[in-house]
Scaffold this active site. Structure first.
Site, PDB file in Angstrom:
ATOM      1  N   TYR A 146       0.832  -1.209   0.000  1.00 56.78           N
ATOM      2  CA  TYR A 146       0.000   0.000   0.000  1.00 56.78           C
ATOM      3  C   TYR A 146       0.868   1.260   0.000  1.00 56.78           C
ATOM      4  CZ  TYR A 146      -3.873   3.074   1.405  1.00 56.78           C
ATOM      5  OH  TYR A 146      -4.822   4.066   1.455  1.00 56.78           O
ATOM      6  N   VAL A 147       1.856   1.276   0.866  1.00 57.27           N
ATOM      7  CA  VAL A 147       2.749   2.439   0.946  1.00 57.27           C
ATOM      8  C   VAL A 147       3.480   2.649  -0.383  1.00 57.27           C
ATOM      9  CG1 VAL A 147       4.847   3.315   2.042  1.00 57.27           C
ATOM     10  CG2 VAL A 147       3.053   2.284   3.439  1.00 57.27           C
TER      11      VAL A 147
END
Length: 249
Positions: A146-147
């Site tokens: 996600y990051v």
């Protein structure tokens, strides 16, 4: 100042739930023709909902061909489709990694290409808005995929802005902080314990309000920029509540 999107055609991915659905409905109320993609289609006569799985290359390419043929016009693209992904480098699977790249980098890239081509063909000085997240700057544990993709969206915005500025196309990243999307009412305890300077969680409508301004004719000189809407979370020293660190919210 009264914002109107009358006469504008807006494509919103992930427009069937959360921030995307609230934004789709709000843009429609402001007069826009809204095409919203998602996998679970709500009923709404004013919005054109299209079922698309953006992690499927075939689905995505078919949608792009359909859009070019059946719609053929776009003033604003909002690359909003997203899912959370709670994996660290030690337990992430290749399947999860590929899914996140497909959904949050490949799909925005191909849709931005489509949008830019249509805008240039039609002589439209339009807007492309990518929805990132403050995790790109302030990661939670076990959030590697996600990051990574949210950070990639920020870089993609800058590159698109450099390439498309000469056509008058503005490209912007919106970076939300803790926005509650699990229902209309935020649990009181979660709201009270939110790690923001304003002392509460954000609401999807607040993001939709910002997006409406950015999509409107009032936005004439912003491009290549990141706009935070996080209630001061990024500079707050408060710890996140357990519901957020655990991935429940």
């Amino acid at each position: 100042m009264e914002i109107s999107l009358k006469g504008k055609t807006c494509l919103i991915t992930g427009g069937t739930h959360g921030i995307g659905l609230v934004t789709s409905k709000f843009f429609s109320e402001l007069g826009a023709r809204v095409i919203a993609t998602g996998r679970h289609i709500p009923e709404d006569d004013k919005i054109k909902f299209v079922r698309v799985d953006l992690t499927s290359r075939e689905d995505l390419l078919n949608f792009i061909e359909w859009y070019k043929k059946e719609i053929g016009k776009i003033d604003c693209l909002i690359n909003n489709a997203s899912v959370n992904s709670r994996y660290s480098i030690l337990n992430v699977t290749l399947e999860e990694w590929d899914k996140m790249l497909a959904l949050e980098l490949t799909a925005p890239m191909l849709l931005s290409k489509m949008a830019a081509e249509i805008m240039i063909k039609n002589g439209v000085k339009g807007k492309i808005i990518n929805i990132a997240a403050i995790q790109a700057k302030y990661p939670l544990p076990e959030s590697l995929p996600y990051v990574t993709v949210k950070g990639g969206l920020i870089s993609m915005t800058r590159s698109l802005a450099v390439d498309l500025g000469k056509y008058g196309i503005q490209v912007i990243t919106v970076v939300p902080g803790p926005i509650y999307t699990r229902g209309e009412e935020v649990p009181e305890k979660l709201d009270k314990n939110a790690a923001t300077l304003l002392g509460r969680m954000g609401r999807p409508q607040e993001v939709a309000n910002l997006l409406a301004f950015l999509a409107s004719d009032y936005n004439t000189f912003i491009t290549g920029s990141e706009i935070l809407i996080d209630g001061g979370r990024l500079i707050s020293r408060k710890p996140d509540p357990n519901e957020i660190t655990s991935g429940e919210v």
